[in-house]
Design a protein around this motif. Structure first.
Motif, mmCIF file in Angstrom:
data_model
loop_
_atom_site.group_PDB
_atom_site.id
_atom_site.type_symbol
_atom_site.label_atom_id
_atom_site.label_comp_id
_atom_site.label_asym_id
_atom_site.label_seq_id
_atom_site.Cartn_x
_atom_site.Cartn_y
_atom_site.Cartn_z
ATOM 1 N N ASP A 252 -3.819 -9.587 1.135
ATOM 2 C CA ASP A 252 -4.444 -9.731 -0.104
ATOM 3 C C ASP A 252 -3.182 -10.265 -1.044
ATOM 4 O O ASP A 252 -2.221 -9.417 -0.785
ATOM 5 C CB ASP A 252 -5.279 -8.626 -0.721
ATOM 6 C CG ASP A 252 -5.685 -8.722 -1.897
ATOM 7 O OD1 ASP A 252 -5.566 -9.632 -2.529
ATOM 8 O OD2 ASP A 252 -6.356 -7.768 -2.405
ATOM 9 N N THR B 205 -0.099 -3.853 -5.581
ATOM 10 C CA THR B 205 -0.071 -2.999 -4.453
ATOM 11 C C THR B 205 -1.050 -2.120 -4.669
ATOM 12 O O THR B 205 -1.611 -1.672 -5.831
ATOM 13 C CB THR B 205 1.402 -2.004 -4.981
ATOM 14 O OG1 THR B 205 2.469 -2.898 -4.557
ATOM 15 C CG2 THR B 205 1.193 -0.901 -3.993
ATOM 16 N N TRP B 206 -1.877 -1.498 -3.499
ATOM 17 C CA TRP B 206 -2.888 -0.571 -3.711
ATOM 18 C C TRP B 206 -2.438 0.816 -3.561
ATOM 19 O O TRP B 206 -1.354 1.097 -2.799
ATOM 20 C CB TRP B 206 -3.732 -0.723 -2.328
ATOM 21 C CG TRP B 206 -5.094 0.102 -2.292
ATOM 22 C CD1 TRP B 206 -6.390 -0.121 -2.732
ATOM 23 C CD2 TRP B 206 -5.043 1.508 -1.942
ATOM 24 N NE1 TRP B 206 -6.878 1.057 -2.657
ATOM 25 C CE2 TRP B 206 -6.340 1.649 -1.928
ATOM 26 C CE3 TRP B 206 -4.226 2.239 -1.268
ATOM 27 C CZ2 TRP B 206 -6.936 3.237 -1.765
ATOM 28 C CZ3 TRP B 206 -4.619 3.714 -0.671
ATOM 29 C CH2 TRP B 206 -5.886 3.941 -1.283
ATOM 30 N N GLN C 1 -4.760 -5.426 3.535
ATOM 31 C CA GLN C 1 -3.989 -5.247 2.122
ATOM 32 C C GLN C 1 -2.852 -6.460 1.975
ATOM 33 O O GLN C 1 -2.640 -6.894 1.073
ATOM 34 C CB GLN C 1 -3.677 -3.981 1.901
ATOM 35 C CG GLN C 1 -4.687 -2.972 1.746
ATOM 36 C CD GLN C 1 -5.612 -3.291 0.537
ATOM 37 O OE1 GLN C 1 -6.636 -3.385 0.547
ATOM 38 N NE2 GLN C 1 -4.597 -3.778 -0.668
ATOM 39 N N THR D 290 -6.815 -1.680 7.565
ATOM 40 C CA THR D 290 -6.558 -1.571 6.258
ATOM 41 C C THR D 290 -5.129 -2.182 5.853
ATOM 42 O O THR D 290 -5.382 -2.885 4.734
ATOM 43 C CB THR D 290 -6.792 -0.094 5.810
ATOM 44 O OG1 THR D 290 -8.020 0.450 6.229
ATOM 45 C CG2 THR D 290 -6.572 0.150 4.532
ATOM 46 N N LEU E 34 0.886 -1.336 -0.005
ATOM 47 C CA LEU E 34 -0.030 -0.208 0.029
ATOM 48 C C LEU E 34 0.934 1.141 -0.085
ATOM 49 O O LEU E 34 1.967 1.313 0.776
ATOM 50 C CB LEU E 34 -0.694 0.171 1.365
ATOM 51 C CG LEU E 34 -1.814 1.294 1.438
ATOM 52 C CD1 LEU E 34 -3.123 0.452 2.233
ATOM 53 C CD2 LEU E 34 -1.282 2.130 2.307
ATOM 54 N N GLN F 214 -0.058 5.555 0.347
ATOM 55 C CA GLN F 214 -1.209 6.472 0.420
ATOM 56 C C GLN F 214 -0.689 7.687 1.441
ATOM 57 O O GLN F 214 0.057 7.637 2.475
ATOM 58 C CB GLN F 214 -2.259 5.462 1.464
ATOM 59 C CG GLN F 214 -3.373 6.079 1.919
ATOM 60 C CD GLN F 214 -4.476 5.733 2.575
ATOM 61 O OE1 GLN F 214 -3.962 4.735 3.712
ATOM 62 N NE2 GLN F 214 -5.511 5.910 2.464
ATOM 63 N N ASP G 101 -4.176 5.116 -4.344
ATOM 64 C CA ASP G 101 -5.371 5.809 -4.534
ATOM 65 C C ASP G 101 -5.415 6.253 -6.104
ATOM 66 O O ASP G 101 -4.515 6.863 -6.395
ATOM 67 C CB ASP G 101 -5.550 7.031 -3.605
ATOM 68 C CG ASP G 101 -6.828 7.971 -3.923
ATOM 69 O OD1 ASP G 101 -7.357 7.469 -5.167
ATOM 70 O OD2 ASP G 101 -7.063 8.795 -3.108
#
Length: 159
Positions: free
Chosen positions: A147, A151-152, A144, A140, A82, A84, A154
């Motif tokens: 999962d 990569t998460w 992630q 969160t 992630l 962010q 926005d």
């Protein structure tokens, strides 16, 4: 998290104004699939392990260093899960920061989970189905890290 010396020096001239800072969160799993959490001294709440990179320090190195410093656990970063920008945050002393958090999934490779610094009240491994109460930030990141997808980030683009 203790304030690094380089930020204290910045604050001498910047005062309380907003500082844009890097942050790294480490989601550490052991061989049993449990996640490592620390109970923060500043908030009294359980959270994932993390910190601020030293100038020039790579995020993966920060994760390894912070996990060892805070918990006594040796880990190996496996992947970025992630990226962010967080909302600005004002500390009780009036200092304002906004962090760009890079979260890494890590695998424990040694050491023993324990309180290893003055920033934590407790350190423990938790089964995913038996997590303590956590803020959305930590939940969160754990989700992630579990999962196996990409990569998460926005995906919002411009105005």
């Amino acid at each position: 998290m203790a304030t690094p010396e380089f930020i204290r020096r910045l604050r001498e001239t910047a005062g309380h104004q907003l500082l844009w800072l890097p942050g790294v969160s480490a989601i550490v799993f052991d061989a049993e699939g449990r996640v490592l959490l620390g109970k923060r001294k500043d908030t009294g709440r359980w959270s994932v392990i993390g910190g601020i990179p030293e100038p020039g320090e790579q995020p993966a190195r920060t994760a390894v260093r912070e996990v060892l410093e805070e918990t006594g656990v040796h880990c190996v970063p496996e992947r970025v899960v992630l990226v962010q920008a967080l909302d600005p945050f004002t500390y009780p002393n009036g200092d304002t920061c906004q962090f760009m958090d890079v979260t890494l999934r890590c695998r424990a490779v040694g050491g023993e989970a324990r309180v290893n610094d003055d920033e934590s009240l407790d350190v423990r491994w938790f089964a995913i189905d038996a997590l303590p109460e956590l803020e959305e930030f930590a939940l969160t990141r754990i989700k992630q890290a579990l999962d196996s997808g990409p990569t998460w980030f926005d995906p919002t683009t411009g105005p």
